[in-house]
Design an enzyme around this catalytic site. Structure first.
Site, PDB file in Angstrom:
ATOM      1  N   ARG A 199      81.636 -75.859 -30.078  1.00 56.42           N
ATOM      2  CA  ARG A 199      80.829 -75.199 -29.036  1.00 56.42           C
ATOM      3  C   ARG A 199      79.863 -74.196 -29.668  1.00 56.42           C
ATOM      4  O   ARG A 199      79.625 -73.115 -29.131  1.00 56.42           O
ATOM      5  CB  ARG A 199      81.707 -74.529 -27.990  1.00 56.42           C
ATOM      6  CG  ARG A 199      82.695 -75.433 -27.300  1.00 56.42           C
ATOM      7  CD  ARG A 199      81.996 -76.559 -26.518  1.00 56.42           C
ATOM      8  NE  ARG A 199      82.985 -77.421 -25.881  1.00 56.42           N
ATOM      9  CZ  ARG A 199      83.481 -78.514 -26.442  1.00 56.42           C
ATOM     10  NH1 ARG A 199      83.064 -78.891 -27.649  1.00 56.42           N
ATOM     11  NH2 ARG A 199      84.366 -79.262 -25.823  1.00 56.42           N
ATOM     12  N   SER A 202      84.294 -75.789 -17.541  1.00 53.80           N
ATOM     13  CA  SER A 202      85.252 -74.981 -18.301  1.00 53.80           C
ATOM     14  C   SER A 202      84.655 -73.602 -18.573  1.00 53.80           C
ATOM     15  O   SER A 202      83.606 -73.505 -19.210  1.00 53.80           O
ATOM     16  CB  SER A 202      85.593 -75.668 -19.624  1.00 53.80           C
ATOM     17  OG  SER A 202      86.204 -76.917 -19.388  1.00 53.80           O
ATOM     18  N   GLU A 218      82.563 -69.514 -22.088  1.00 52.65           N
ATOM     19  CA  GLU A 218      81.539 -70.491 -22.483  1.00 52.65           C
ATOM     20  C   GLU A 218      80.186 -70.177 -21.861  1.00 52.65           C
ATOM     21  O   GLU A 218      79.157 -70.285 -22.522  1.00 52.65           O
ATOM     22  CB  GLU A 218      81.972 -71.905 -22.098  1.00 52.65           C
ATOM     23  CG  GLU A 218      82.983 -72.521 -23.055  1.00 52.65           C
ATOM     24  CD  GLU A 218      82.995 -74.033 -22.959  1.00 52.65           C
ATOM     25  OE1 GLU A 218      81.936 -74.634 -22.737  1.00 52.65           O
ATOM     26  OE2 GLU A 218      84.086 -74.622 -23.103  1.00 52.65           O
TER      27      GLU A 218
END
Length: 338
Positions: free
Chosen positions: A164, A238, A334
């Protein structure tokens, strides 16, 4: 290029929380971007580059200019006996692009089906799902340097992809704006089904020799079952990254919690399932005001209707505190928190 002042951002992000921008500029062609960056009307104001808004949590109004990239276009640019190279504009929506690549006979992105967002945002996050990451098929991208208007081409190594993560969260964070992304796809139908939940879905579909189209369909079914539709209930998918911890810390946690869901990672680290940690702290299905944790997936925070961005952030911070207190593990959000 279309320009709005005092514009609502609510239609352009998936959390469905109320927020406005002082200026909102819709960029429809690559050559509109540099003039927009230098428009004197918003000189000196904060700037936000916006794609599909699926990785954004506004916590208030934005007193600057939002440049929304909605450029379109995709094409096959080259091929040989083994590979197909495809390229798409930053504003293309990710999921339809993936399905298009499959229709062209290019394989490799099927595990990333139904991920929200745009093509231009995908390399910034190095999106990944079900055992595959964007970097696995990435060839190169073109970007504009917001400091001087120069165009650059970056290959996989120069993008410094991680979990990520990418160079766009570091050296290029403030000034690199992705314009187009190119992928190298396989013409041979090699599939990746090692992720347990994906294999279970294929078994339920009674598919013993899956094609890439079967994998895409299985991924879509799993995601639709587990994750809320942003068109129905506001969310950004998420909300937390799966934390990476040193192997020694993971071993100590496993000794205390044998059922801890975990995965191997590089460089002596172990990836822990953030959803499992949150669930163990009793947050699944709970609400703080109109913000809550999705009842089917503890990793997803949702807006049940009328929640402010501040309420969602307060909920996220409460979850972070509980996970740290119980497991000694820090959860990192995130989404971009604006």
């Amino acid at each position: 290029m279309r320009i709005e002042s005092l514009a609502s951002l609510t239609p352009y992000h998936t959390f469905a929380v109320a927020a406005h921008a002082r200026w909102l500029v819709h960029i429809e062609q690559d050559d509109e971007l540099w003039p927009a960056l230098n428009d004197p009307r918003w000189a000196g104001l904060p700037r936000l580059i916006l794609g599909g808004g699926s990785n954004l949590l506004p916590t208030g109004d934005f007193a600057g200019v939002v440049l929304r990239l909605c450029t379109q276009g995709k094409q096959c640019v080259a091929e040989d006996a083994a590979s197909l190279w495809v390229e798409a504009a930053a504003g293309e929506t990710w999921h339809p692009f993936v399905q298009w690549t499959l229709s062209q006979g290019g394989y490799g992105l099927e595990n990333l089906s139904l991920i929200p967002g745009t093509v231009g945002a995908a390399p910034i996050q190095n999106i990944g799902a079900y055992g595959v990451e964007l970097k696995d098929c990435f060839e190169q991208l073109s970007l504009l340097d917001a400091r001087d208007g120069r165009l650059h081409t970056l290959n996989r190594e120069q993008c410094a992809f991680g979990y990520r993560d990418s160079v766009f969260k570091h050296a290029w964070r403030e000034h690199g704006i992705v314009l187009r992304v190119r992928f190298r796809l396989n013409k041979t139908a090699t599939v990746h089904t090692g992720y347990g939940e994906l294999q279970k879905e294929l078994d339920a579909m009674q598919v013993s020799a899956p094609t890439p189209l079967d994998v895409a369909q299985a991924v879509i079914r799993v995601r639709q079952r587990k994750l809320p539709d942003p068109a129905v209930i506001g969310n950004a998918g998420s909300f937390f990254k799966n934390p990476l911890v040193p192997a020694a810390q993971a071993a100590a946690l496993l000794a205390q919690y044998p059922n801890l869901v975990h995965y191997p990672a590089a460089a002596g680290q172990v990836k822990l399932a953030a959803g499992w940690l949150i669930d163990q702290c009793g947050w699944k299905g709970r609400q703080l005001g109109a913000a809550g944790v999705y009842e089917r997936q503890a990793l997803v925070l949702v807006n049940h209707g009328g929640a402010s961005g501040g309420e969602v952030l307060t909920l996220a911070q409460a979850i972070q505190r509980d996970v740290m207190q119980r497991f000694g593990v820090a959860l990192e959000p995130e989404p971009i928190i604006l």
